[in-house]
Design a protein around this motif. Structure first.
Motif, mmCIF file in Angstrom:
data_model
loop_
_atom_site.group_PDB
_atom_site.id
_atom_site.type_symbol
_atom_site.label_atom_id
_atom_site.label_comp_id
_atom_site.label_asym_id
_atom_site.label_seq_id
_atom_site.Cartn_x
_atom_site.Cartn_y
_atom_site.Cartn_z
ATOM 1 N N TYR A 48 0.857 -1.187 0.000
ATOM 2 C CA TYR A 48 0.000 0.000 0.000
ATOM 3 C C TYR A 48 0.894 1.238 0.000
ATOM 4 C CZ TYR A 48 1.262 -0.297 4.922
ATOM 5 O OH TYR A 48 1.967 -0.384 6.087
ATOM 6 N N GLU A 50 1.188 5.731 0.727
ATOM 7 C CA GLU A 50 0.812 6.692 1.769
ATOM 8 C C GLU A 50 -0.636 7.127 1.654
ATOM 9 O OE1 GLU A 50 3.627 9.927 1.954
ATOM 10 O OE2 GLU A 50 5.292 8.499 2.033
ATOM 11 N N ARG A 51 -1.110 7.318 0.443
ATOM 12 C CA ARG A 51 -2.497 7.752 0.244
ATOM 13 C C ARG A 51 -3.474 6.699 0.757
ATOM 14 N NH1 ARG A 51 -4.969 12.579 -1.225
ATOM 15 N NH2 ARG A 51 -2.889 12.974 -1.976
ATOM 16 N N GLU A 52 -3.193 5.432 0.478
ATOM 17 C CA GLU A 52 -4.064 4.356 0.954
ATOM 18 C C GLU A 52 -4.043 4.264 2.480
ATOM 19 O OE1 GLU A 52 -4.104 0.782 -2.187
ATOM 20 O OE2 GLU A 52 -2.092 1.576 -1.805
ATOM 21 N N GLU A 54 -3.422 6.764 4.555
ATOM 22 C CA GLU A 54 -4.153 7.942 5.024
ATOM 23 C C GLU A 54 -5.658 7.745 4.866
ATOM 24 O OE1 GLU A 54 -4.683 12.417 3.385
ATOM 25 O OE2 GLU A 54 -2.615 11.685 3.457
ATOM 26 N N ASP A 55 -6.091 7.235 3.694
ATOM 27 C CA ASP A 55 -7.517 6.958 3.454
ATOM 28 C C ASP A 55 -8.073 6.005 4.502
ATOM 29 O OD1 ASP A 55 -7.602 8.550 1.192
ATOM 30 O OD2 ASP A 55 -7.405 6.891 -0.223
ATOM 31 N N ALA A 56 -7.321 4.936 4.764
ATOM 32 C CA ALA A 56 -7.780 3.927 5.720
ATOM 33 C C ALA A 56 -7.890 4.506 7.129
ATOM 34 C CB ALA A 56 -6.826 2.729 5.704
ATOM 35 N N VAL A 58 -8.434 7.660 7.964
ATOM 36 C CA VAL A 58 -9.552 8.607 8.021
ATOM 37 C C VAL A 58 -10.892 7.856 8.018
ATOM 38 C CG1 VAL A 58 -10.721 10.484 6.789
ATOM 39 C CG2 VAL A 58 -8.240 10.531 7.066
ATOM 40 N N LYS A 59 -10.983 6.759 7.247
ATOM 41 C CA LYS A 59 -12.214 5.962 7.251
ATOM 42 C C LYS A 59 -12.461 5.335 8.618
ATOM 43 C CE LYS A 59 -12.335 4.912 2.360
ATOM 44 N NZ LYS A 59 -11.937 3.969 1.304
ATOM 45 N N ARG A 77 -7.631 16.355 6.661
ATOM 46 C CA ARG A 77 -6.561 15.670 5.939
ATOM 47 C C ARG A 77 -6.237 16.462 4.679
ATOM 48 N NH1 ARG A 77 -9.070 10.845 2.429
ATOM 49 N NH2 ARG A 77 -6.920 10.794 1.819
ATOM 50 N N GLN A 78 -5.023 16.321 4.215
ATOM 51 C CA GLN A 78 -4.554 17.072 3.049
ATOM 52 C C GLN A 78 -4.909 18.555 3.211
ATOM 53 O OE1 GLN A 78 -2.550 15.877 0.470
ATOM 54 N NE2 GLN A 78 -2.415 14.227 1.961
ATOM 55 N N ASP A 91 -0.590 15.956 5.608
ATOM 56 C CA ASP A 91 -1.321 14.683 5.608
ATOM 57 C C ASP A 91 -2.519 14.744 6.548
ATOM 58 O OD1 ASP A 91 0.424 13.560 3.791
ATOM 59 O OD2 ASP A 91 1.508 12.348 5.250
#
Length: 198
Positions: A48, A50-52, A54-56, A58-59, A77-78, A91
Motif C-alpha cells: 500500500y 501513503e495515500r491508501e 491515510e484513506d484507511a 480517516v475511514k 486531511r490534506q 497529511d
C-alpha cells in the motif's frame, strides 16, 4: 490497551521536545506520543502507499483517535497551505485540547529518512505562521513511519527548529492469515484449472 502494551509504548518516541518546548508542555507532549502506533484496526493490501494508509486511517477515524489517545481533535486531511507561490498539503492535522496546540501528523510508508524531518519542520513553521493564534501553544509534529533507526532519528532532530516526535507504526498480519486460510493458494487454483482442462 493492556493487550497492545500501551504502558510500554507511551512516551517512548524519539523527540526533541525537551529542547524545543517549555518544560511542562514538553513533558505532556512526550506522554501523548506512542512508539510504535498500533494500526491493527486497518485492513490494507500487502503493498500500500501513503495515500491508501491515510484513506484507511480517516475511514477508521474513531479507531485512529482512540489509538492516538485522549485530547486529540481531528481537523482535516490534506490540509492546504499556501506558502509564497507554492501549494503544500499536510497529511493530517489535529488539535490537542490539553496541550492547546495544533499537531501536524505526517505519514510515511517507508523507513525514516532525515529529509522527512525537514519536510515536517517546514509544515510546522507554516502552521505556526498561518493557522496558530496567540492563545495557542507551539505547534508540534509527529512523524509516523513504517520503521526507523533511533540513532538516525536522534541525529536528524538535533538541529531541527520545531518540536517533532518520530515514531513507527505496526499493522498485524493476523487478519491476512485468517483470510489466507479460507482462500485457495495460487498453486491450488492453477492445479484446479489443469484438472478441468484434462
Amino acid at each position: 490497551q493492556i493487550d497492545s502494551k500501551l504502558y510500554e509504548r507511551l512516551g517512548s518516541a524519539i523527540s526533541n521536545f525537551d529542547n524545543r518546548l517549555p518544560k511542562v508542555q514538553s513533558e505532556l507532549a512526550k506522554q501523548i506520543i506512542k512508539d510504535p502506533y498500533n494500526f491493527d484496526f486497518l485492513t490494507l493490501r500487502d503493498k500500500y502507499d501513503e495515500r491508501e494508509l491515510e484513506d484507511a486511517l480517516v475511514k477508521q477515524i474513531t479507531s485512529f483517535l482512540l489509538e492516538l489517545g485522549t485530547g486529540f481533535s481531528y481537523i482535516g486531511r490534506q490540509v492546504h497551505l499556501k506558502v509564497g507561490d507554492s501549494d503544500f498539503y499536510i497529511d493530517l492535522l489535529f488539535y490537542h485540547v490539553k496541550l492547546h496546540c495544533y499537531v501536524v501528523i505526517e505519514l510515511k510508508t517507508e523507513k525514516f529518512k532525515p529529509d522527512f524531518a525537514g519536510q515536517l519542520n517546514f509544515y510546522i513553521t507554516a502552521v505556526n505562521r498561518d493557522l496558530k493564534s496567540q492563545e495557542d501553544n507551539q505547534t508540534i509534529g509527529i512523524l509516523i513511519c513504517k520503521d526507523k533507526d533511533n540513532v538516525v532519528a536522534e541525529y536528524s532532530l538535533a538541529n531541527i527548529s520545531q518540536p517533532i516526535g518520530i515514531s513507527k507504526y505496526e499493522i498485524s498480519k493476523l487478519l491476512e492469515k485468517e483470510y489466507k486460510s479460507s482462500l485457495p493458494s495460487i498453486e491450488e487454483i492453477e492445479q484446479s484449472i489443469k484438472d478441468i482442462e484434462k
